[in-house]
Design an enzyme around this catalytic site. Structure first.
Site, mmCIF file in Angstrom:
data_model
loop_
_atom_site.group_PDB
_atom_site.id
_atom_site.type_symbol
_atom_site.label_atom_id
_atom_site.label_comp_id
_atom_site.label_asym_id
_atom_site.label_seq_id
_atom_site.Cartn_x
_atom_site.Cartn_y
_atom_site.Cartn_z
ATOM 1 N N TYR A 29 0.848 -1.155 0.097
ATOM 2 C CA TYR A 29 -0.032 -0.185 -0.130
ATOM 3 C C TYR A 29 0.977 1.261 0.067
ATOM 4 O O TYR A 29 2.079 1.293 0.770
ATOM 5 C CB TYR A 29 -1.066 0.090 1.301
ATOM 6 C CG TYR A 29 -0.403 -0.231 2.570
ATOM 7 C CD1 TYR A 29 0.153 0.837 3.185
ATOM 8 C CD2 TYR A 29 -0.609 -1.098 3.372
ATOM 9 C CE1 TYR A 29 0.538 0.881 4.363
ATOM 10 C CE2 TYR A 29 -0.340 -1.394 4.620
ATOM 11 C CZ TYR A 29 0.349 -0.272 5.334
ATOM 12 O OH TYR A 29 0.860 -0.304 6.458
ATOM 13 N N CYS A 30 0.442 2.216 -0.610
ATOM 14 C CA CYS A 30 0.957 3.441 -0.837
ATOM 15 C C CYS A 30 2.703 3.275 -1.351
ATOM 16 O O CYS A 30 3.880 3.747 -0.561
ATOM 17 C CB CYS A 30 1.200 4.291 0.425
ATOM 18 S SG CYS A 30 1.707 6.127 0.253
ATOM 19 N N PRO A 31 2.899 2.685 -2.426
ATOM 20 C CA PRO A 31 4.094 2.389 -2.995
ATOM 21 C C PRO A 31 4.865 3.549 -3.302
ATOM 22 O O PRO A 31 4.188 4.536 -4.068
ATOM 23 C CB PRO A 31 3.853 1.155 -4.137
ATOM 24 C CG PRO A 31 2.610 1.670 -4.755
ATOM 25 C CD PRO A 31 1.709 2.021 -3.488
#
Length: 274
Positions: free
Chosen positions: A140-142
């Site tokens: 998540y949120c790369p």
């Protein structure tokens, strides 16, 4: 990196208890503003329990309300932050650190990320594990400065600039299960997207690519222990730390930024408490 920004006076602000998430982002903006005017650099620590910090892109999800309802049913509140693009999970096992220092437009975004990367490497050097900074695409949120050990992400970094000050913010997943946090976000996106094709590409999360530091280092580790590691690392890198009280002028400035956070989030009508 030389560690040069760490050398000199830093104010340490401990906000690991007692704050709401919107207050945290408002404090960072306030300190950015003041540091940009010449105040000492700031290292601020903060912890928030059971809240998902959504990014600007998340606010445009086609079924955001349903996604928020899912988070609320799982016991998580939600707010939209003023930096970064996608959602992250915060709880009592996640430590957030903000490095806030003066910098003009010539100071590159990557340079800010490199300083945080340097700090984290110093904090955990004694474990002998290689910490990599590279994008973990199915987290998540790369981002290009995801921090990982053996391909499993434990931290993400964002950056915000206000009035000549730079805030580099990191979340460190220290305790608990990294994959469980990732699964929460995977389900959130499934519900908030419902398979719709959007202009923005939201992450296709693989829960197995995320872990906590205590999982990766194979040792018991607490947020409190990591706080001590942070302060020791700051001093090792050349920082002289002090604590200062908030002045009336600082509170006035803080309230301006806090009102902006309230306004940003009021438009979404989401449950911030879970």
């Amino acid at each position: 990196m030389t560690g040069s920004i760490f050398e000199g006076k830093w104010q340490y602000v401990d906000h690991t208890t007692g704050l709401q998430p919107m207050q945290s982002f408002s404090f960072d903006d306030m300190y950015c503003h003041l540091v940009g005017q010449g105040n000492d650099a700031v290292v601020r620590t903060w912890v928030h329990n059971h809240v998902v910090i959504l990014g600007i892109h998340d606010a445009r999800l086609p079924y955001l309300a349903e996604g928020i309802e899912y988070l609320n049913n799982k016991g998580y509140g939600a707010i939209v932050r003023n930096s970064g693009g996608l959602g992250v999970v915060l709880d009592a096992g996640v430590l957030n650190i903000s490095l806030i220092f003066k910098g003009d437009i010539s100071f590159s975004i990557d340079a800010g990320y490199e300083y945080m990367y340097e700090l984290v490497q110093e904090m955990f050097a004694s474990y002998g594990k290689r910490i990599e900074a590279k994008e973990i695409t199915r987290s998540y949120c790369p981002g290009s400065y995801d921090l990982s050990i053996d391909g499993k992400k434990f931290a993400g970094i964002s950056q915000r600039r206000v009035k000549g000050g730079i805030a580099v913010q990191i979340y460190l997943c220290i305790e608990g299960s990294g994959s469980e946090r990732a699964e929460l976000m995977r389900q959130f996106y499934d519900i908030a997207l419902r398979g719709e094709v959007t202009k923005f590409h939201y992450p296709d999360i693989d829960s197995s690519c995320m872990a906590s530091l205590e999982e990766l280092l194979e040792t018991e580790l607490s947020v409190e222990e990591v706080l001590f590691k942070l302060l020791f690392a700051m001093k090792t890198l050349g920082a002289t730390l002090s604590n200062n009280e908030m002045t009336n002028d600082m509170w006035t400035l803080y309230n301006i930024y806090f009102e902006r956070m309230i306004e940003r989030n009021s438009k979404l009508k989401i449950n911030q408490e879970g």
